[in-house]
Structures are given as C-alpha cells and as structure tokens.
Motif scaffolding. Structure first.
Motif, PDB file in Angstrom:
ATOM      1  N   SER A   1      -9.310 -25.881 -29.634  1.00  0.00           N
ATOM      2  CA  SER A   1      -7.930 -26.013 -30.090  1.00  0.00           C
ATOM      3  C   SER A   1      -7.017 -25.237 -29.147  1.00  0.00           C
ATOM      4  N   PHE A   2      -6.019 -25.939 -28.620  1.00  0.00           N
ATOM      5  CA  PHE A   2      -5.058 -25.311 -27.719  1.00  0.00           C
ATOM      6  C   PHE A   2      -3.651 -25.611 -28.214  1.00  0.00           C
ATOM      7  N   SER A   3      -2.821 -24.598 -28.195  1.00  0.00           N
ATOM      8  CA  SER A   3      -1.413 -24.841 -28.526  1.00  0.00           C
ATOM      9  C   SER A   3      -0.727 -25.441 -27.305  1.00  0.00           C
ATOM     10  N   ARG A   4       0.395 -26.067 -27.556  1.00  0.00           N
ATOM     11  CA  ARG A   4       1.185 -26.627 -26.467  1.00  0.00           C
ATOM     12  C   ARG A   4       1.567 -25.524 -25.472  1.00  0.00           C
ATOM     13  N   GLU A   5       1.908 -24.344 -26.012  1.00  0.00           N
ATOM     14  CA  GLU A   5       2.313 -23.231 -25.158  1.00  0.00           C
ATOM     15  C   GLU A   5       1.177 -22.781 -24.247  1.00  0.00           C
ATOM     16  N   GLN A   6      -0.062 -22.770 -24.757  1.00  0.00           N
ATOM     17  CA  GLN A   6      -1.209 -22.390 -23.931  1.00  0.00           C
ATOM     18  C   GLN A   6      -1.353 -23.323 -22.726  1.00  0.00           C
ATOM     19  N   ILE A   7      -1.243 -24.616 -22.985  1.00  0.00           N
ATOM     20  CA  ILE A   7      -1.396 -25.594 -21.900  1.00  0.00           C
ATOM     21  C   ILE A   7      -0.251 -25.470 -20.904  1.00  0.00           C
ATOM     22  N   LEU A   8       0.967 -25.287 -21.399  1.00  0.00           N
ATOM     23  CA  LEU A   8       2.117 -25.150 -20.507  1.00  0.00           C
ATOM     24  C   LEU A   8       1.987 -23.909 -19.626  1.00  0.00           C
ATOM     25  N   GLU A   9       1.441 -22.818 -20.171  1.00  0.00           N
ATOM     26  CA  GLU A   9       1.233 -21.598 -19.383  1.00  0.00           C
ATOM     27  C   GLU A   9       0.250 -21.842 -18.248  1.00  0.00           C
ATOM     28  N   VAL A  10      -0.815 -22.601 -18.533  1.00  0.00           N
ATOM     29  CA  VAL A  10      -1.808 -22.927 -17.507  1.00  0.00           C
ATOM     30  C   VAL A  10      -1.184 -23.801 -16.424  1.00  0.00           C
ATOM     31  N   LEU A  11      -0.415 -24.790 -16.830  1.00  0.00           N
ATOM     32  CA  LEU A  11       0.220 -25.680 -15.857  1.00  0.00           C
ATOM     33  C   LEU A  11       1.204 -24.910 -14.976  1.00  0.00           C
ATOM     34  N   ALA A  12       1.905 -23.961 -15.559  1.00  0.00           N
ATOM     35  CA  ALA A  12       2.837 -23.139 -14.786  1.00  0.00           C
ATOM     36  C   ALA A  12       2.091 -22.285 -13.763  1.00  0.00           C
ATOM     37  N   GLU A  13       0.918 -21.786 -14.153  1.00  0.00           N
ATOM     38  CA  GLU A  13       0.113 -20.951 -13.254  1.00  0.00           C
ATOM     39  C   GLU A  13      -0.394 -21.744 -12.056  1.00  0.00           C
ATOM     40  N   LEU A  14      -0.539 -23.061 -12.233  1.00  0.00           N
ATOM     41  CA  LEU A  14      -1.040 -23.915 -11.165  1.00  0.00           C
ATOM     42  C   LEU A  14       0.083 -24.648 -10.428  1.00  0.00           C
TER      43      LEU A  14
ATOM     44  N   LYS B   1      -4.922 -24.473   1.182  1.00  0.00           N
ATOM     45  CA  LYS B   1      -3.701 -24.250   0.412  1.00  0.00           C
ATOM     46  C   LYS B   1      -2.979 -25.585   0.248  1.00  0.00           C
ATOM     47  N   VAL B   2      -2.607 -25.906  -0.971  1.00  0.00           N
ATOM     48  CA  VAL B   2      -1.833 -27.123  -1.232  1.00  0.00           C
ATOM     49  C   VAL B   2      -0.587 -26.739  -2.015  1.00  0.00           C
ATOM     50  N   MET B   3       0.393 -27.623  -1.987  1.00  0.00           N
ATOM     51  CA  MET B   3       1.644 -27.346  -2.697  1.00  0.00           C
ATOM     52  C   MET B   3       1.805 -28.289  -3.886  1.00  0.00           C
ATOM     53  N   ILE B   4       1.899 -27.711  -5.058  1.00  0.00           N
ATOM     54  CA  ILE B   4       2.157 -28.475  -6.276  1.00  0.00           C
ATOM     55  C   ILE B   4       3.574 -28.125  -6.727  1.00  0.00           C
ATOM     56  N   HIS B   5       4.465 -29.073  -6.590  1.00  0.00           N
ATOM     57  CA  HIS B   5       5.885 -28.816  -6.851  1.00  0.00           C
ATOM     58  C   HIS B   5       6.200 -28.737  -8.334  1.00  0.00           C
ATOM     59  N   ASN B   6       5.525 -29.579  -9.115  1.00  0.00           N
ATOM     60  CA  ASN B   6       5.864 -29.625 -10.534  1.00  0.00           C
ATOM     61  C   ASN B   6       4.739 -30.280 -11.322  1.00  0.00           C
ATOM     62  N   ILE B   7       4.473 -29.787 -12.525  1.00  0.00           N
ATOM     63  CA  ILE B   7       3.529 -30.430 -13.449  1.00  0.00           C
ATOM     64  C   ILE B   7       4.199 -30.525 -14.811  1.00  0.00           C
ATOM     65  N   ASN B   8       4.293 -31.742 -15.323  1.00  0.00           N
ATOM     66  CA  ASN B   8       4.867 -31.972 -16.654  1.00  0.00           C
ATOM     67  C   ASN B   8       3.786 -32.388 -17.629  1.00  0.00           C
ATOM     68  N   LEU B   9       3.797 -31.802 -18.812  1.00  0.00           N
ATOM     69  CA  LEU B   9       2.916 -32.236 -19.895  1.00  0.00           C
ATOM     70  C   LEU B   9       3.601 -33.410 -20.588  1.00  0.00           C
ATOM     71  N   LEU B  10       2.972 -34.580 -20.540  1.00  0.00           N
ATOM     72  CA  LEU B  10       3.610 -35.793 -21.056  1.00  0.00           C
ATOM     73  C   LEU B  10       3.429 -35.985 -22.554  1.00  0.00           C
ATOM     74  N   ASP B  11       2.391 -35.400 -23.116  1.00  0.00           N
ATOM     75  CA  ASP B  11       2.143 -35.539 -24.556  1.00  0.00           C
ATOM     76  C   ASP B  11       2.980 -34.518 -25.334  1.00  0.00           C
ATOM     77  N   GLU B  12       3.479 -34.918 -26.503  1.00  0.00           N
ATOM     78  CA  GLU B  12       4.403 -34.072 -27.258  1.00  0.00           C
ATOM     79  C   GLU B  12       3.756 -33.319 -28.417  1.00  0.00           C
ATOM     80  N   ALA B  13       2.445 -33.420 -28.548  1.00  0.00           N
ATOM     81  CA  ALA B  13       1.767 -32.754 -29.664  1.00  0.00           C
ATOM     82  C   ALA B  13       1.967 -31.239 -29.599  1.00  0.00           C
ATOM     83  N   ALA B  14       2.023 -30.607 -30.760  1.00  0.00           N
ATOM     84  CA  ALA B  14       2.161 -29.144 -30.818  1.00  0.00           C
ATOM     85  C   ALA B  14       0.810 -28.467 -30.626  1.00  0.00           C
ATOM     86  N   THR B  15      -0.260 -29.167 -31.054  1.00  0.00           N
ATOM     87  CA  THR B  15      -1.616 -28.627 -30.937  1.00  0.00           C
ATOM     88  C   THR B  15      -2.547 -29.714 -30.437  1.00  0.00           C
ATOM     89  N   PHE B  16      -3.470 -29.333 -29.552  1.00  0.00           N
ATOM     90  CA  PHE B  16      -4.463 -30.257 -29.005  1.00  0.00           C
ATOM     91  C   PHE B  16      -5.837 -29.736 -29.427  1.00  0.00           C
TER      92      PHE B  16
END
Length: 306
Positions: free
Chosen positions: A95-108, A145-160
């Motif tokens: 179980s992951f909250s939306r915030e947990q996933i967004l934090e991981v995506l921001a880190e990458l 080294k690679v450049m990742i400019h942006n990552i968007n979470l497309l699903d709107e669920a609050a919990t996965f």
C-alpha cells in the motif's frame, strides 16, 4: 524520391529496422533512416528521415522524448519489462499513498545515474550487452548520467494497494534514458522489485503522436498521392539553432563548405544554420583547432525544382 521527415507511428510487434525495411518497399527508395530504436513491444513516435533528411537524424535523436509508462511494483524481470522472465516476485500486500509515489518520482527527476539493462544494445568491450545476456553472462556495466526533466503521475487515486501495484506515469527525458531502468529504480525507492509493464512514446523532439502516420496510412497516402503533404522539411530538425540567410558576400564560401571567420552567434550557440531561399544549406560549428574560425558540420544541396 521523397525528401523530408515522415512523422511515423511504430506499432507493436515491429523493430525500428522492420519499419525502415517496409517503408523502403512502400516508398521504393533506399535512403531512409530512423531516429532511435524502439523495442518491438513498444509503440510510439518514430520520426523517419527521407533523402537528405537522413543527415539530420542524429539531431532528432539528441532531442528530448516523452513517454507514457505503466510501472508494476512487486515483480522484477530479466529484461526490466514485461517480455522477460520473472526474477523476483513479492506477493505480499502493498500500500502506497499518492504522496509516497510523488516523493519517489521527484527524487528521480533531474540528473539521474542509471546502469543500462543487460538486455540492451549498449556495447561493452565491443560487444552488445544483449549478446552477453543471451549467452547467460552478466558483465560489469558502466553507469551513465541521464536527464529526466519531468515525471507526472497520471493516475488520480489517493492510495495504491494490492499484491501487484500498478500506476501510469508520463516522463519527459533526454537522450539515453532507459524507462525500463527507471521503473526498477522507482521500485527500489519504494522497497520492492518492479518492472515496466508497458510503454508508449508520445513525442520525439517536436514530433507528436497527432502528426504520425502508421504503415497502413503511408500506403494509403502513396496510393492517393498525398504523402508529400504529410512530410515535414528537414529544417524542422534544426529549429534549436539560429538561422541566417546567406548574403552575396559569403554565399560562395558557405555553399562550398569552406572554413570561414566565426559568426558572433556561434559564441553563444553550439551551431548555426545557413539558409538560401528558406532551405537549409549548411550547419556550421566552431572550428576545433583554428581559433576564431568555423567549419561546416553538415551540408545540404538545394532540392527546389527537383
């Protein structure tokens, strides 16, 4: 003979080389090149260069890409995507909250270090990694080294949650990024094995899905004699750099590809493009050894009236 860039949609099941082979038959011409390999299981935008436009394919490959990927948390595979054999399977409930996933995506997001997957075309000691992998060998792979400019979470669920958690992301990235490896990295930060279960390239540089033709579309356009209306000029691949119309003073030097005195615009840009009557005729860069001079990197002949 066709000249220009064909915005092409590669369908699943074909390699990029398959596309070029089939297009050579349909278009009845040999001078065709693609702009970066897409795996057979991946569909998406694959600009195809025709005629002189093959000279600018490397510029298109260097431009950014946009992908939509499905990330599966809980299972890892040999190829880091859905085509490989399962290496690890964690069937525990997650179980992951939306915030947990967004934090991981921001880190990458930003400059990220990746190790290319064993099933890839990266060469080590003159041999492609997938060749080692097919022999059952694993070799040390250099990180990049690679450049990742942006990552968007497309699903709107609050919990996965679930045994196998999946979610969709959109990635805007630079050249050389492995989305398969990004999926594994997301899993590592969440604490579980992971793989990329699907991938679509929705844009390559300035070329988008909405512009693209499939193989069937190309065949129909040939029969209806409308393909020429779809082709984009090769100058579309040069839009990142300043453009200058040649004047009488330098016309002969530029059209002959001579080394000339550097233009001030090259002090702020890595390339400049010279045009004649709206058509590119040369791409110039700073001379590597002659200070204050510039040299042609690419030369194009006029196709007006052909």
């Amino acid at each position: 003979m066709y000249e220009g860039i064909l915005p092409f949609w590669k369908e699943k099941g074909m390699t990029s080389h398959d596309c070029v082979f089939k297009l050579r038959k349909i278009l009845k011409m040999k001078r065709i090149g693609h702009t970066g390999t897409l795996d057979p299981s991946v569909e998406g935008v694959l600009p195809i260069c025709l005629g002189q436009a093959t000279k600018v394919s490397e510029y298109i490959m260097d431009q950014g890409k946009t992908y939509v990927a499905t990330i599966s948390i809980g299972t890892s595979t040999t190829t880091e995507d859905a085509d490989g054999d399962i290496v690890e399977n964690d069937s525990t409930s997650k179980s992951f909250s939306r915030e947990q996933i967004l934090e991981v995506l921001a880190e990458l997001t930003g400059e990220v270090t990746q190790i290319p997957p064993m099933y890839s075309a990266v060469k080590v000691n003159g041999k492609k990694l997938y060749e080692y992998a097919r022999e059952g060998k694993e070799v040390e792979r250099p990180s990049r080294k690679v450049m990742i400019h942006n990552i968007n979470l497309l699903d709107e669920a609050a919990t996965f949650s679930g045994q196998e958690v999946t979610f969709n992301i959109e990635i805007e990235c630079g050249k050389g990024t492995y989305i398969r490896t990004l999926a594994v990295q997301i899993g590592e930060l969440l604490g579980y094995p992971a793989h990329m279960s699907s991938l679509v390239r929705t844009a390559s540089g300035s070329f988008t899905r909405a512009q693209c033709l499939t193989l069937a579309d190309v065949q129909s356009a040939i029969e209806e004699q409308t393909l020429i209306d779809t082709l984009l000029p090769l100058k579309n691949a040069l839009s990142a750099w300043p453009t200058l119309e040649v004047n009488e003073e330098i016309e002969k030097s530029i059209t002959n590809g001579q080394v000339v005195e550097i233009h001030p615009l090259l002090m702020e840009n890595d390339k400049i493009v010279y045009e004649m009557l709206g058509d590119p005729i040369a791409v110039y860069i700073k001379h590597p050894t002659k200070s204050g001079m510039m040299k042609p990197e690419k030369m194009f002949s006029s196709i007006k009236g052909d």
